[in-house]
Design a protein around this motif. Sequence first.
Motif, PDB file in Angstrom:
ATOM      1  N   ASP A   1    -102.027  66.010 -45.835  1.00 26.14           N
ATOM      2  CA  ASP A   1    -100.105  65.855 -45.120  1.00 26.14           C
ATOM      3  C   ASP A   1    -100.547  64.561 -43.600  1.00 26.14           C
ATOM      4  OD1 ASP A   1     -97.569  65.312 -46.137  1.00 26.14           O
ATOM      5  OD2 ASP A   1     -98.021  67.424 -45.327  1.00 26.14           O
ATOM      6  N   VAL A   2    -101.594  63.927 -43.787  1.00 24.00           N
ATOM      7  CA  VAL A   2    -101.506  63.331 -42.045  1.00 24.00           C
ATOM      8  C   VAL A   2    -100.275  61.505 -42.884  1.00 24.00           C
ATOM      9  CG1 VAL A   2    -103.370  64.294 -41.373  1.00 24.00           C
ATOM     10  CG2 VAL A   2    -103.180  61.912 -43.529  1.00 24.00           C
ATOM     11  N   ILE A   3    -100.345  61.505 -44.054  1.00 25.70           N
ATOM     12  CA  ILE A   3     -99.065  60.306 -43.865  1.00 25.70           C
ATOM     13  C   ILE A   3     -97.835  60.538 -43.516  1.00 25.70           C
ATOM     14  CG2 ILE A   3     -98.217  58.104 -44.925  1.00 25.70           C
ATOM     15  CD1 ILE A   3    -101.567  58.635 -46.564  1.00 25.70           C
ATOM     16  N   PRO A   4     -96.824  60.335 -42.927  1.00 21.20           N
ATOM     17  CA  PRO A   4     -95.168  60.630 -42.981  1.00 21.20           C
ATOM     18  C   PRO A   4     -94.419  59.953 -43.574  1.00 21.20           C
ATOM     19  CG  PRO A   4     -96.099  59.587 -40.791  1.00 21.20           C
ATOM     20  CD  PRO A   4     -97.006  59.262 -41.758  1.00 21.20           C
TER      21      PRO A   4
ATOM     22  N   ARG B   1     -94.826  56.644 -46.537  1.00 22.88           N
ATOM     23  CA  ARG B   1     -95.052  56.839 -47.906  1.00 22.88           C
ATOM     24  C   ARG B   1     -94.331  56.400 -48.730  1.00 22.88           C
ATOM     25  NH1 ARG B   1     -96.100  62.767 -46.767  1.00 22.88           N
ATOM     26  NH2 ARG B   1     -94.602  64.124 -47.991  1.00 22.88           N
ATOM     27  N   LYS B   2     -93.122  56.639 -48.361  1.00 25.86           N
ATOM     28  CA  LYS B   2     -91.801  56.404 -49.291  1.00 25.86           C
ATOM     29  C   LYS B   2     -92.058  54.849 -49.185  1.00 25.86           C
ATOM     30  CE  LYS B   2     -87.314  57.601 -50.149  1.00 25.86           C
ATOM     31  NZ  LYS B   2     -86.299  55.858 -50.268  1.00 25.86           N
TER      32      LYS B   2
ATOM     33  N   ARG C   1    -100.002  42.049 -47.447  1.00 25.79           N
ATOM     34  CA  ARG C   1     -99.639  42.847 -46.023  1.00 25.79           C
ATOM     35  C   ARG C   1     -98.241  43.314 -46.123  1.00 25.79           C
ATOM     36  NH1 ARG C   1    -102.722  43.395 -41.963  1.00 25.79           N
ATOM     37  NH2 ARG C   1    -104.999  42.242 -42.010  1.00 25.79           N
ATOM     38  N   ASP C   2     -97.557  42.219 -46.584  1.00 25.41           N
ATOM     39  CA  ASP C   2     -96.051  42.485 -47.536  1.00 25.41           C
ATOM     40  C   ASP C   2     -95.528  44.514 -47.248  1.00 25.41           C
ATOM     41  OD1 ASP C   2     -94.742  39.979 -46.455  1.00 25.41           O
ATOM     42  OD2 ASP C   2     -95.068  39.535 -48.711  1.00 25.41           O
ATOM     43  N   VAL C   3     -96.798  44.681 -48.227  1.00 25.14           N
ATOM     44  CA  VAL C   3     -96.849  46.024 -48.623  1.00 25.14           C
ATOM     45  C   VAL C   3     -97.289  46.922 -47.311  1.00 25.14           C
ATOM     46  CG1 VAL C   3     -97.736  47.881 -50.227  1.00 25.14           C
ATOM     47  CG2 VAL C   3     -97.112  45.958 -51.120  1.00 25.14           C
ATOM     48  N   ILE C   4     -98.608  47.270 -46.845  1.00 28.49           N
ATOM     49  CA  ILE C   4     -99.521  48.017 -45.675  1.00 28.49           C
ATOM     50  C   ILE C   4     -98.895  47.034 -44.445  1.00 28.49           C
ATOM     51  CG2 ILE C   4    -101.157  47.764 -47.078  1.00 28.49           C
ATOM     52  CD1 ILE C   4    -102.640  45.939 -45.497  1.00 28.49           C
ATOM     53  N   ASP C   5     -97.761  46.483 -44.385  1.00 31.54           N
ATOM     54  CA  ASP C   5     -96.815  46.572 -42.885  1.00 31.54           C
ATOM     55  C   ASP C   5     -95.577  47.692 -42.666  1.00 31.54           C
ATOM     56  OD1 ASP C   5     -99.706  44.569 -41.736  1.00 31.54           O
ATOM     57  OD2 ASP C   5     -98.225  43.211 -42.580  1.00 31.54           O
ATOM     58  N   ALA C   6     -95.656  48.446 -44.047  1.00 33.26           N
ATOM     59  CA  ALA C   6     -94.882  49.215 -43.590  1.00 33.26           C
ATOM     60  C   ALA C   6     -94.929  50.222 -42.334  1.00 33.26           C
ATOM     61  CB  ALA C   6     -94.571  50.235 -44.898  1.00 33.26           C
ATOM     62  N   PRO C   7     -93.258  50.270 -41.906  1.00 34.53           N
ATOM     63  CA  PRO C   7     -93.939  51.273 -40.342  1.00 34.53           C
ATOM     64  C   PRO C   7     -94.417  52.601 -40.451  1.00 34.53           C
ATOM     65  CG  PRO C   7     -91.581  50.564 -41.235  1.00 34.53           C
ATOM     66  CD  PRO C   7     -91.753  50.306 -42.194  1.00 34.53           C
ATOM     67  N   ASP C   8     -95.418  52.853 -39.674  1.00 35.07           N
ATOM     68  CA  ASP C   8     -96.186  53.849 -39.195  1.00 35.07           C
ATOM     69  C   ASP C   8     -96.728  53.500 -40.312  1.00 35.07           C
ATOM     70  OD1 ASP C   8     -94.649  55.284 -37.249  1.00 35.07           O
ATOM     71  OD2 ASP C   8     -93.186  55.920 -38.761  1.00 35.07           O
TER      72      ASP C   8
ATOM     73  N   PRO D   1     -99.946  54.144 -42.992  1.00 34.47           N
ATOM     74  CA  PRO D   1    -101.445  54.871 -42.842  1.00 34.47           C
ATOM     75  C   PRO D   1    -102.302  53.663 -43.087  1.00 34.47           C
ATOM     76  CG  PRO D   1    -100.346  55.102 -44.730  1.00 34.47           C
ATOM     77  CD  PRO D   1     -99.142  54.442 -44.184  1.00 34.47           C
ATOM     78  N   TRP D   2    -103.429  52.592 -43.125  1.00 33.72           N
ATOM     79  CA  TRP D   2    -103.354  52.059 -43.502  1.00 33.72           C
ATOM     80  C   TRP D   2    -104.097  51.215 -41.426  1.00 33.72           C
ATOM     81  CZ3 TRP D   2    -104.587  46.873 -41.382  1.00 33.72           C
ATOM     82  CH2 TRP D   2    -105.945  45.683 -41.868  1.00 33.72           C
ATOM     83  N   HIS D   3    -103.057  50.766 -40.955  1.00 33.15           N
ATOM     84  CA  HIS D   3    -102.967  50.389 -39.366  1.00 33.15           C
ATOM     85  C   HIS D   3    -103.477  51.754 -38.971  1.00 33.15           C
ATOM     86  CE1 HIS D   3    -102.019  45.989 -39.526  1.00 33.15           C
ATOM     87  NE2 HIS D   3    -100.561  46.892 -40.688  1.00 33.15           N
ATOM     88  N   LEU D   4    -103.269  52.833 -38.821  1.00 36.90           N
ATOM     89  CA  LEU D   4    -103.096  53.889 -38.315  1.00 36.90           C
ATOM     90  C   LEU D   4    -104.605  54.523 -38.330  1.00 36.90           C
ATOM     91  CD1 LEU D   4    -102.209  56.257 -36.339  1.00 36.90           C
ATOM     92  CD2 LEU D   4    -101.799  57.908 -37.794  1.00 36.90           C
ATOM     93  N   PHE D   5    -105.170  54.157 -38.974  1.00 40.18           N
ATOM     94  CA  PHE D   5    -106.379  54.534 -39.821  1.00 40.18           C
ATOM     95  C   PHE D   5    -107.400  53.898 -39.103  1.00 40.18           C
ATOM     96  CE2 PHE D   5    -110.433  55.016 -42.259  1.00 40.18           C
ATOM     97  CZ  PHE D   5    -110.447  56.227 -42.614  1.00 40.18           C
TER      98      PHE D   5
END
Length: 278
Positions: A46-49, A53-54, A101-108, A110-114
């Motif tokens: 449960d580490v993805i806000p 995730r929505k 990129r349009d999908v994974i560049d969502a705010p917060d 998890p791809w970028h954070l990880f």
Amino acid sequence: MQQSKARLSGQQADPGFFRFEERDELDYELVLDVLHGRRLGVIFRDVIPAAARKDLTERFWASPARQHREGEPSHYVGAYHWNKDAGTYLDESAAVAEHVRDVIDAPDSPWHLFREGVGEVLGKEGASLRVAEMNGRPACAALIRAWDKEGDFSLDPHEDEAQCKDPRQRGFEIQRVLDHQICAVNMCTEHTAGGRLVIWNIRPDDATRRALDIELTGLPYRAEDLAEFEELRVDIREGDVYAFNGAFVHAVGANSGNRTTVSFIMGFTDSETVVSWT
């Protein structure tokens, strides 16, 4: 005619290795342990806000680049390197890069954070993480997919090592990861029910792959042939991020509803470089 049971050969890990570490917050040193072959896997619960995730899931289902894959049925945005020549994979990666990129560049995201977190701990030992390349052409950054296969498994038993041996990809730097460890990474942004991660304590050798005629694909292994080996079943829930050694045979159990993940594979090519691909 009923097929006879095949005898699988390869490496089996000791009990101290063949286990998943579980945490309720991200600990990138544990991911580094997987990359270095010091542990089988780790799951962060449960580490993805919820908002991230929505948003990411909605972007995925709305993407004009979303396709449906036959064989191992799934909806996906991205490109698979599996069972194709390097040029085709890189062409497909380039064609879909903006949509990924349009999908994974969502705010917060998890791809970028990880990846930022993994990059920081790698930096402490003089290494870095980047997307794999060949002749200056990048691999796909991520594969976003939702399984919809019926039966005992949403994704049949397989391993990720064999596919990196394909001679059609000679010169692609991901083949140098075979000298190290292959680490599969998944981030679950949508989940209804089922869809456990199943891992068997067998890292098949080439003799087994040749006998099964899957030397360059690593797919499929039959459940009845794996029955003699210890297995782990890890429940996956929305918001979880997990990483594990993909050279061990693994599968996704049957699921109902949607099980959507952001995924990629990564590994060292040398002591200073970790690359990722899909």
